[in-house]
Write a protein that holds these residues in place. Structure first.
Motif, mmCIF file in Angstrom:
data_model
loop_
_atom_site.group_PDB
_atom_site.id
_atom_site.type_symbol
_atom_site.label_atom_id
_atom_site.label_comp_id
_atom_site.label_asym_id
_atom_site.label_seq_id
_atom_site.Cartn_x
_atom_site.Cartn_y
_atom_site.Cartn_z
ATOM 1 N N GLY A 116 0.812 -1.209 0.000
ATOM 2 C CA GLY A 116 0.000 0.000 0.000
ATOM 3 C C GLY A 116 0.844 1.256 0.000
ATOM 4 N N TRP A 117 1.888 1.256 0.806
ATOM 5 C CA TRP A 117 2.785 2.415 0.838
ATOM 6 C C TRP A 117 3.543 2.550 -0.480
ATOM 7 C CZ3 TRP A 117 5.495 3.404 6.183
ATOM 8 C CH2 TRP A 117 4.528 3.443 7.187
ATOM 9 N N ARG A 118 4.024 1.420 -1.010
ATOM 10 C CA ARG A 118 4.809 1.476 -2.254
ATOM 11 C C ARG A 118 3.948 1.939 -3.423
ATOM 12 N NH1 ARG A 118 7.024 -3.235 -1.969
ATOM 13 N NH2 ARG A 118 5.788 -4.406 -3.470
ATOM 14 N N ASN A 119 2.698 1.510 -3.472
ATOM 15 C CA ASN A 119 1.812 1.964 -4.552
ATOM 16 C C ASN A 119 1.568 3.467 -4.489
ATOM 17 O OD1 ASN A 119 1.519 -0.546 -5.725
ATOM 18 N ND2 ASN A 119 -0.365 -1.047 -4.635
ATOM 19 N N LEU A 120 1.493 3.996 -3.273
ATOM 20 C CA LEU A 120 1.328 5.442 -3.140
ATOM 21 C C LEU A 120 2.588 6.165 -3.595
ATOM 22 C CD1 LEU A 120 -0.366 7.869 -2.162
ATOM 23 C CD2 LEU A 120 0.690 7.571 0.097
ATOM 24 N N ILE A 121 3.747 5.659 -3.206
ATOM 25 C CA ILE A 121 5.015 6.314 -3.544
ATOM 26 C C ILE A 121 5.312 6.227 -5.032
ATOM 27 C CG2 ILE A 121 7.527 6.196 -3.228
ATOM 28 C CD1 ILE A 121 6.937 5.177 -0.356
ATOM 29 N N GLU A 122 5.175 5.031 -5.599
ATOM 30 C CA GLU A 122 5.568 4.827 -6.999
ATOM 31 C C GLU A 122 4.483 5.220 -7.986
ATOM 32 O OE1 GLU A 122 8.855 1.396 -7.434
ATOM 33 O OE2 GLU A 122 6.822 0.639 -7.115
ATOM 34 N N ASN A 123 3.255 4.823 -7.706
ATOM 35 C CA ASN A 123 2.171 4.997 -8.673
ATOM 36 C C ASN A 123 1.179 6.082 -8.282
ATOM 37 O OD1 ASN A 123 3.241 2.691 -10.014
ATOM 38 N ND2 ASN A 123 2.091 1.354 -8.631
ATOM 39 N N VAL A 134 14.856 2.687 9.556
ATOM 40 C CA VAL A 134 15.463 1.513 8.919
ATOM 41 C C VAL A 134 14.389 0.498 8.526
ATOM 42 C CG1 VAL A 134 17.003 -0.457 9.287
ATOM 43 C CG2 VAL A 134 17.666 1.820 10.088
ATOM 44 N N PHE A 135 13.405 0.305 9.403
ATOM 45 C CA PHE A 135 12.346 -0.655 9.099
ATOM 46 C C PHE A 135 11.592 -0.253 7.837
ATOM 47 C CE2 PHE A 135 8.209 -2.636 9.273
ATOM 48 C CZ PHE A 135 8.471 -3.899 9.769
ATOM 49 N N GLY A 136 11.276 1.028 7.697
ATOM 50 C CA GLY A 136 10.552 1.497 6.520
ATOM 51 C C GLY A 136 11.292 1.182 5.234
ATOM 52 N N ALA A 137 12.625 1.337 5.251
ATOM 53 C CA ALA A 137 13.420 1.023 4.061
ATOM 54 C C ALA A 137 13.481 -0.488 3.841
ATOM 55 C CB ALA A 137 14.828 1.599 4.213
ATOM 56 N N ALA A 138 13.735 -1.238 4.914
ATOM 57 C CA ALA A 138 13.927 -2.685 4.791
ATOM 58 C C ALA A 138 12.653 -3.396 4.344
ATOM 59 C CB ALA A 138 14.418 -3.252 6.122
ATOM 60 N N MET A 139 11.492 -2.904 4.787
ATOM 61 C CA MET A 139 10.270 -3.621 4.425
ATOM 62 C C MET A 139 9.970 -3.500 2.935
ATOM 63 S SD MET A 139 7.051 -1.415 5.916
ATOM 64 C CE MET A 139 6.407 0.049 5.090
ATOM 65 N N GLN A 140 10.398 -2.396 2.312
ATOM 66 C CA GLN A 140 10.197 -2.271 0.877
ATOM 67 C C GLN A 140 11.129 -3.195 0.102
ATOM 68 O OE1 GLN A 140 7.732 -0.797 -0.402
ATOM 69 N NE2 GLN A 140 7.018 0.387 1.359
ATOM 70 N N GLY A 191 11.606 6.280 5.557
ATOM 71 C CA GLY A 191 12.470 5.156 5.211
ATOM 72 C C GLY A 191 11.992 4.434 3.964
ATOM 73 N N SER A 192 10.684 4.331 3.793
ATOM 74 C CA SER A 192 10.128 3.666 2.614
ATOM 75 C C SER A 192 10.462 4.411 1.332
ATOM 76 C CB SER A 192 8.609 3.523 2.755
ATOM 77 O OG SER A 192 8.275 2.487 3.646
ATOM 78 N N LEU A 193 10.542 5.732 1.409
ATOM 79 C CA LEU A 193 10.929 6.503 0.226
ATOM 80 C C LEU A 193 12.293 6.062 -0.280
ATOM 81 C CD1 LEU A 193 9.813 10.092 1.333
ATOM 82 C CD2 LEU A 193 8.663 8.610 -0.323
ATOM 83 N N ALA A 194 13.210 5.828 0.669
ATOM 84 C CA ALA A 194 14.542 5.345 0.285
ATOM 85 C C ALA A 194 14.481 3.877 -0.110
ATOM 86 C CB ALA A 194 15.517 5.545 1.444
ATOM 87 N N GLY A 195 13.687 3.089 0.632
ATOM 88 C CA GLY A 195 13.607 1.661 0.367
ATOM 89 C C GLY A 195 13.074 1.341 -1.022
ATOM 90 N N VAL A 196 12.122 2.116 -1.489
ATOM 91 C CA VAL A 196 11.566 1.907 -2.829
ATOM 92 C C VAL A 196 12.642 2.119 -3.888
ATOM 93 C CG1 VAL A 196 9.998 2.899 -4.538
ATOM 94 C CG2 VAL A 196 9.169 2.398 -2.238
ATOM 95 N N ARG A 197 13.478 3.123 -3.678
ATOM 96 C CA ARG A 197 14.571 3.385 -4.628
ATOM 97 C C ARG A 197 15.598 2.246 -4.614
ATOM 98 N NH1 ARG A 197 15.459 8.514 -6.667
ATOM 99 N NH2 ARG A 197 13.909 10.093 -6.103
ATOM 100 N N ILE A 198 15.927 1.780 -3.409
ATOM 101 C CA ILE A 198 16.896 0.686 -3.298
ATOM 102 C C ILE A 198 16.336 -0.572 -3.940
ATOM 103 C CG2 ILE A 198 18.134 -0.801 -1.674
ATOM 104 C CD1 ILE A 198 18.120 1.591 0.281
#
Length: 364
Positions: free
Chosen positions: A51-58, A106-112, A351-358
């Motif tokens: 859900g978070w990744r769809n908001l960030i990417e799409n 860190v968790f936000g990045a790692a979960m993505q 963290g998810s913003l960075a995690g999606v890029r990684i």
């Protein structure tokens, strides 16, 4: 119903009966609740991470809107219950601290990167997805090591846990919670305005899943006396193994020498509340998976496997520092009026913003 599923249903029925007969009616009920949670999470593919990744990417807010609905329903029921039964029910309170800030980020990045939070890793492992099956034991190891190091992290700086219920009363806690959720909904709507492809703002399946998860989470609070959690069970499993192998002395550790945790190490794992619901979630996902082929997953390179497994370890470690994952910190924290839940969401999203890029860099 195929033979595989029939056999699994029978096995789960027998295990629930064993818990009822040999442990307690509460543990049997929690196992059944866990199955319900697993069925909803896996059957409706209710992913906090996705859900978070769809908001960030799409710029697709449908998953986040469903999560906001889940939080709103759970809070509307949980906060009055906590106010009415302050001694019988406990909130998911965590201290604002350096460990919370670092852990959530860190968790936000790692979960993505790992494509799953605590609940996501559980139900996707139950669905037979190879990477998540490999990540699960690494998540448990990370959670244990995070608990071992937690005392050091807290020495870097912490405040006392802040309860909105205690600080602002029931009315104030409800108002603050719903204002916060409205702000999150507004930010999600603003973010989605830049979408290149028009998409429905609401997903019916996810909204139904949100309602069901909210009801199950509140029921868990009532039956267990504490909010729904994931991470503690992972750390406990590994701690028991480490202690049995004489690799770990809990009596000299800040976290595991505390009375509650020391008792959990000494008693049967079937008495641990979080363990039982975790097993139920796995079982519910297995019911969805039985008789079907695993969700398709493209063949991963050695580097992708390595990065994914490392992300799984960081998921466990950081979630312990942050006093929970998307379930324990966000859902349970916010719905029971803990300030740390709100802090967690902000840092985990960053963290998810960075995690999606990684994640994209390594071609997942």
């Amino acid at each position: 119903m195929n033979k595989n599923r029939s056999g699994l249903v029978l096995a789960l029925f027998i295990f629930a009966g064993f818990l009822l007969w040999s442990v307690s009616i509460r543990q049997s009920l929690l196992f059944i609740l866990g199955i319900g949670l697993g069925l909803v999470l896996a059957g409706m593919r209710f992913g906090f991470t996705t859900g978070w990744r769809n908001l960030i990417e799409n710029r697709d807010p449908s998953g986040v809107y469903a999560q906001i609905l889940l939080l709103g329903i759970a809070a509307a029921i949980s906060l009055p219950l906590l106010a009415a039964f302050p001694t019988e029910l406990n909130a998911a309170l965590g201290p604002p601290s350096i460990s919370l800030l670092v852990g959530a980020l860190v968790f936000g990045a790692a979960m993505q990167i790992a494509d799953g939070c605590g609940s996501g890793t559980l139900y996707k492992a139950g669905l037979g997805i190879p990477l998540n099956m490999a990540i699960l034991p690494m998540f448990a190891l990370g959670s244990f090591l995070g608990s071992v190091h937690l005392g050091w992290w807290l020495e870097l700086g912490k405040l006392q846990p802040v309860s909105l219920l205690s600080s602002a009363g029931l009315s104030g806690a409800l108002i603050l919670t719903f204002v916060g959720l409205a702000i999150f909904a507004g930010i999600s709507w603003w973010w989605s305005k830049g979408a290149k492809v028009a998409r429905p703002a609401f997903n019916k399946t996810l909204l139904i899943g949100a309602v069901l998860l909210a009801v199950l989470a509140v029921t868990n609070l009532v039956v267990a006396g504490q909010p729904w959690g994931i991470v503690y069970g992972f750390g406990l499993w590994t701690a028991k193994v480490a202690q049995a192998a004489n690799l770990f002395d809990p009596s000299v550790n800040t976290f595991w020498s505390q009375a509650t945790h020391a008792q959990a190490l000494q008693q049967s794992v079937f008495l641990d509340l979080t363990t039982i619901t975790n097993l139920g979630i796995l079982a519910g996902a297995l019911l969805i998976f039985s008789g079907k082929k695993s969700d398709s997953q493209s063949k991963l390179t050695a580097k992708q496997w390595l990065v994914g497994i490392l992300a799984g370890f960081l998921l466990g470690y950081s979630s312990r520092l942050a006093f929970g994952c998307n379930v324990g910190a966000m859902v349970s924290g916010i719905s029971t009026g803990s300030l740390h839940g709100w802090i967690w969401v902000v840092l985990a999203f960053l963290g998810s913003l960075a995690g999606v890029r990684i994640r994209k860099h390594y071609g997942y």
